[in-house]
Design a protein around this motif. Structure first.
Motif, mmCIF file in Angstrom:
data_model
loop_
_atom_site.group_PDB
_atom_site.id
_atom_site.type_symbol
_atom_site.label_atom_id
_atom_site.label_comp_id
_atom_site.label_asym_id
_atom_site.label_seq_id
_atom_site.Cartn_x
_atom_site.Cartn_y
_atom_site.Cartn_z
ATOM 1 N N SER A 16 0.818 -1.211 0.000
ATOM 2 C CA SER A 16 0.000 0.000 0.000
ATOM 3 C C SER A 16 0.850 1.259 0.000
ATOM 4 O O SER A 16 0.366 2.341 -0.261
ATOM 5 N N GLN A 246 -6.558 2.492 -5.794
ATOM 6 C CA GLN A 246 -5.220 2.374 -5.237
ATOM 7 C C GLN A 246 -4.528 1.112 -5.728
ATOM 8 O O GLN A 246 -3.378 1.136 -6.161
ATOM 9 N N GLU A 250 -1.210 0.771 -8.306
ATOM 10 C CA GLU A 250 -0.005 0.026 -7.957
ATOM 11 C C GLU A 250 0.313 -1.039 -9.004
ATOM 12 O O GLU A 250 1.472 -1.262 -9.367
#
Length: 499
Positions: A16, A246, A250
């Protein structure tokens, strides 16, 4: 199924913490090539394996011309059902074209759901199955089924390959890479002509001609299994709410690092954020309906892309490719073996001229090559028309006109048609827009291929080539007023500047 993200089997989720990519990023997927000069070296495989879809398409064109001769031979067909009608031979020849039309329709529905990588994986599987079924066919019906399956693979590959290459290539060499796909199509034709020439006298040689596609399809599928997804497609999924923003961001960073190697580890997150910023205006746009393609900037992109590939086909190119043997026979090459050898020479010329286009397309630009090359096609088509009308005692005019036509086509319509359709559509509608353009391409190809022989009988070859010349002249006007110059621009800059 999520388009991408933490549950996507194509790429595991990242940490994260994404403010700055670290060494942990690469533990999840080694870069394709460890090279600081990623702009040249690390783009080889992301170009090569998708472009194998084009090579298999070209190989089919070249091999089929010899395979149909082998199938009809009493002595070397190696089967009892060799006595096929002209309609049956036409179905074998054009079966892959009709399959490609089906593949183009399927691409409109499934391409954005699957993504570019999975669509190419599916295409390689269809290539493999189609080649095996055709090569092992016990009768005519099974052979046609195999040809259709192979053709569906063509339709999907010619839709997904230019998108994958365009979305993963650095902008300053994007034109060269997508033009190189046309180089591989032509190389595939030459390979097909060569294999066909070597096996033309072999018993059941047509089975080996069609079967030769099997290992090529395996290479394509293996390579695409190894490559990551297109980062731009992953970001499109994020903007359309098809997964966690998110996690998808990534994943896009990780895919970009795999594509470009260590040279972009520090800047990958920044590059992805730049792509997101450029694409943010479509964040509230979800699925694109068919009707959306015919409004606003969608219509403008479709006019440019579909119009270009439409003119690419109706200026006579399919007739040259599929009827090259008969054209050369009329110029004095009467034996089938001579026609096959001439096809090889024709393939070498196409390969050479495509190579020139690849070298100069990102230096000279798209428009100069299109305007110059298509103008040359106009001249060559009028030369061919003149030969068949009132210069029949000068066969050198026909041969010279045909070679000049092929050379000019490979400098212009051949590579740049596929290049432009991969560049001009905005990301949100690139999948569906390209599927329509590919459908137009193969539809026009099929119509011109089938119409050539009856029109030749009704009008005569001379009038027909004059008609093609007139259409080519119209295409010059279309290019001059409609086609923009996209040299050196990113895909996002093209959308902002021209649409």
């Amino acid at each position: 199924m999520s388009a991408a993200g933490s549950s996507d089997p194509e790429k595991p989720p990242l940490s994260s913490s994404i403010a700055k990519p670290s060494a942990k990023l690469l533990q999840l997927g080694e870069p394709l090539l460890n090279s600081t000069n990623y702009s040249l070296r690390s783009v080889i495989f992301p170009f090569l394996f998708p472009a194998f879809g084009g090579l298999l398409y070209g190989y089919d064109i070249g091999a089929t011309s010899s395979a149909t001769i082998s199938i009809q031979s009493v002595s070397v067909s190696g089967m009892s059902w060799y006595d096929l009608s002209s309609v049956q031979i036409g179905l074998i020849t054009s079966g892959s074209l009709y399959g490609a039309l089906i593949g183009s329709v399927l691409a409109f529905k499934i391409a954005d759901f699957l993504g570019r990588r999975k669509e190419l994986l599916l295409s390689s599987t269809l290539y493999l199955v189609g080649a095996l079924v055709t090569a092992l066919a016990p009768n005519f019906v099974v052979m046609v089924i195999g040809r259709l399956v192979y053709g569906i693979g063509i339709g999907l590959a010619m839709h997904a390959a230019p998108m994958y290459i365009a979305e993963t290539a650095p902008s300053h060499i994007r034109g060269q890479l997508i033009s190189m796909k046309e180089f591989l199509i032509v190389f595939g034709m030459l390979l097909g002509y060569t294999v066909g020439s070597l096996l033309i006298k072999t018993v059941a040689g047509w089975r080996y001609m069609f079967g030769f596609s099997v290992p090529l399809a395996v290479i394509m599928g293996t390579g695409m299994w190894w490559l990551p997804s297109s980062p731009r497609w992953i970001l499109l999924c994020a903007l359309q709410g098809k997964g966690d923003m998110q996690g998808l961001r990534e994943t896009a960073i990780c895919c970009l690092c795999q594509l470009r190697g260590e040279a972009v580890i520090e800047s990958a997150a920044e590059q992805v954020d730049e792509m997101l910023a450029d694409l943010s205006e479509i964040s509230e746009e979800n699925d694109v309906k068919l009707g959306d393609m015919f409004r606003g900037k969608c219509l403008k992109a479709l006019t440019i892309g579909a119009g270009l590939v439409f003119f690419q086909q109706i200026t006579g190119q399919p007739s040259v490719l599929y009827y090259a043997g008969s054209i050369f026979q009329s110029a004095g090459f009467s034996a089938a073996s001579d026609a096959t050898r001439v096809s090889i020479l024709l393939g070498l010329l196409k390969l050479f001229m495509t190579g020139i286009a690849v070298l100069v397309v990102d230096k000279l630009g798209r428009r100069p090559l299109l305007l110059g090359g298509v103008s040359g096609m106009v001249i060559s088509l009028f030369l061919l028309g003149s030969y068949y009308t009132f210069l029949d005692n000068a066969p050198a005019v026909a041969v010279g006109g045909l070679l000049f036509y092929v050379g000019c086509y490979q400098l212009s319509f051949g590579p740049i048609g596929w290049l432009m359709i991969s560049e001009i559509f905005p990301l949100r509608l690139r999948g569906k827009g390209l599927s329509i353009a590919v459908l137009v391409n193969f539809g026009a190809n099929a119509v011109v291929t089938f119409a050539f022989s009856p029109l030749k009988e009704i009008l005569g070859a001379g009038i027909l080539f004059f008609i093609f010349g007139g259409i080519a002249l119209l295409s010059v006007v279309f290019i001059f007023f409609i086609i923009p110059e996209t040299k050196g621009l990113t895909l996002e800059e093209i959308e902002a500047k021209y649409l």
